[in-house]
Design a protein around this motif. Structure first.
Motif, short mmCIF file in Angstrom:
data_model
loop_
_atom_site.label_atom_id
_atom_site.label_comp_id
_atom_site.label_asym_id
_atom_site.label_seq_id
_atom_site.Cartn_x
_atom_site.Cartn_y
_atom_site.Cartn_z
N ALA A 1 39.35 46.98 49.27
CA ALA A 1 40.26 47.49 48.24
C ALA A 1 40.36 46.52 47.07
N ARG A 2 40.44 45.21 47.36
CA ARG A 2 40.52 44.22 46.27
C ARG A 2 39.23 44.22 45.45
N SER A 3 38.09 44.28 46.12
CA SER A 3 36.82 44.32 45.40
C SER A 3 36.72 45.57 44.54
N ASP A 4 37.16 46.70 45.09
CA ASP A 4 37.14 47.95 44.33
C ASP A 4 38.10 47.88 43.15
N MET A 5 39.26 47.27 43.36
CA MET A 5 40.23 47.13 42.29
C MET A 5 39.62 46.37 41.11
N LEU A 6 38.92 45.28 41.40
CA LEU A 6 38.29 44.50 40.33
C LEU A 6 37.22 45.32 39.64
N ARG A 7 36.40 46.03 40.42
CA ARG A 7 35.32 46.83 39.83
C ARG A 7 35.89 47.93 38.94
N VAL A 8 36.88 48.65 39.44
CA VAL A 8 37.49 49.74 38.66
C VAL A 8 38.15 49.19 37.39
N ALA A 9 38.70 47.97 37.47
CA ALA A 9 39.35 47.36 36.31
C ALA A 9 38.34 46.83 35.29
N GLY A 10 37.05 46.78 35.66
CA GLY A 10 36.02 46.35 34.73
C GLY A 10 35.53 44.92 34.93
N ILE A 11 35.92 44.29 36.03
CA ILE A 11 35.45 42.93 36.34
C ILE A 11 34.19 43.03 37.19
N ASP A 12 33.12 42.44 36.71
CA ASP A 12 31.83 42.50 37.41
C ASP A 12 31.64 41.22 38.22
N GLN A 13 32.11 41.25 39.48
CA GLN A 13 32.01 40.07 40.35
C GLN A 13 30.55 39.68 40.60
N ARG A 14 29.71 40.66 40.77
CA ARG A 14 28.31 40.38 41.08
C ARG A 14 27.63 39.63 39.94
N ALA A 15 27.83 40.09 38.72
CA ALA A 15 27.21 39.42 37.57
C ALA A 15 27.73 38.00 37.44
N THR A 16 29.02 37.80 37.68
CA THR A 16 29.61 36.46 37.60
C THR A 16 29.01 35.56 38.66
N MET A 17 28.86 36.09 39.87
CA MET A 17 28.28 35.33 40.96
C MET A 17 26.82 35.00 40.68
N GLU A 18 26.04 36.00 40.25
CA GLU A 18 24.61 35.80 40.00
C GLU A 18 24.37 34.84 38.84
N ALA A 19 25.31 34.77 37.90
CA ALA A 19 25.19 33.84 36.78
C ALA A 19 25.61 32.42 37.17
N GLY A 20 26.07 32.27 38.41
CA GLY A 20 26.49 30.95 38.88
C GLY A 20 27.81 30.51 38.30
N GLU A 21 28.62 31.47 37.86
CA GLU A 21 29.89 31.16 37.20
C GLU A 21 31.06 31.11 38.17
N GLY A 22 30.87 31.51 39.40
CA GLY A 22 31.95 31.44 40.37
C GLY A 22 32.15 32.73 41.13
N VAL A 23 32.94 32.64 42.17
CA VAL A 23 33.29 33.78 43.02
C VAL A 23 34.75 33.63 43.45
N TYR A 24 35.35 34.75 43.80
CA TYR A 24 36.70 34.70 44.35
C TYR A 24 36.63 34.39 45.84
N ALA A 25 37.54 33.53 46.28
CA ALA A 25 37.68 33.21 47.70
C ALA A 25 39.16 33.29 48.05
N VAL A 26 39.45 33.75 49.25
CA VAL A 26 40.84 33.83 49.69
C VAL A 26 41.34 32.41 49.93
N ALA A 27 42.40 32.04 49.21
CA ALA A 27 43.00 30.71 49.34
C ALA A 27 44.16 30.73 50.32
N SER A 28 44.87 31.86 50.39
CA SER A 28 45.95 31.99 51.36
C SER A 28 46.16 33.47 51.67
N LEU A 29 46.70 33.71 52.85
CA LEU A 29 46.91 35.07 53.32
C LEU A 29 48.11 35.10 54.25
N GLU A 30 49.00 36.02 54.00
CA GLU A 30 50.14 36.27 54.88
C GLU A 30 50.11 37.75 55.21
#
Length: 153
Positions: A44-73
């Motif tokens: 759902a979070r990945s879909d939320m970013l995609r639908v909002a227009g954030i291209d995680q794959r392009a950012t990752m492939e460009a070596g610019e970073g990725v999202y990682a879970v830092a905390s979870l409750e």
């Protein structure tokens, strides 16, 4: 014609993502295995970013970073079972320089099944936190405003 893959949508600042429970999502007792709720929320979070227009794959492939879970409750309220249709609701609740907090609820016909607060940090390829692009932070802040506006009384 090939059907489109499942996708969520925004209703104001709330992203809603459908999930159907299949046999492989359940444990021997026929209820959803606890770790699978995390998978549903991640999708759902990945879909939320995609639908909002954030291209995680392009950012990752460009070596610019990725999202990682830092905390979870997470809190489990009710069990979900085979063939249930669930909706994962995701709401941005806090935006920081390198991280965004997202509150997620999993519902079955309006009944709360599971809820979580997830902080996702943008990290460089070496694992260090980095600033989220300003356009992304602005987008997240706009989504937060839309949710607050929807609940203004």
């Amino acid at each position: 014609m090939t059907p489109a893959p499942p996708s969520g949508l925004f209703d104001g600042g709330v992203h809603r993502f459908p999930v159907r429970i299949y046999f492989d999502d359940t444990d021997l007792s026929g209820i959803v295995y606890h770790a699978n709720y995390l998978r549903f929320m991640e999708r759902a979070r990945s879909d939320m970013l995609r639908v909002a227009g954030i291209d995680q794959r392009a950012t990752m492939e460009a070596g610019e970073g990725v999202y990682a879970v830092a905390s979870l409750e997470i809190a489990y309220k009710r069990p979900a079972k085979l063939d249930d249709v669930l909706i994962v609701e995701s709401v941005v609740s806090r935006v920081r320089a390198a991280a965004t907090e997202i509150r997620q609820s999993i519902l079955r016909e309006g009944e709360l099944i599971t809820q979580a607060v997830v902080t996702a940090a943008l990290v460089a390829p070496d694992g260090r936190p980095i600033r989220q692009p300003a356009a992304w932070r602005n987008l997240f802040e706009k989504l937060m405003t839309q949710v607050k506006g929807d609940h203004a009384g």
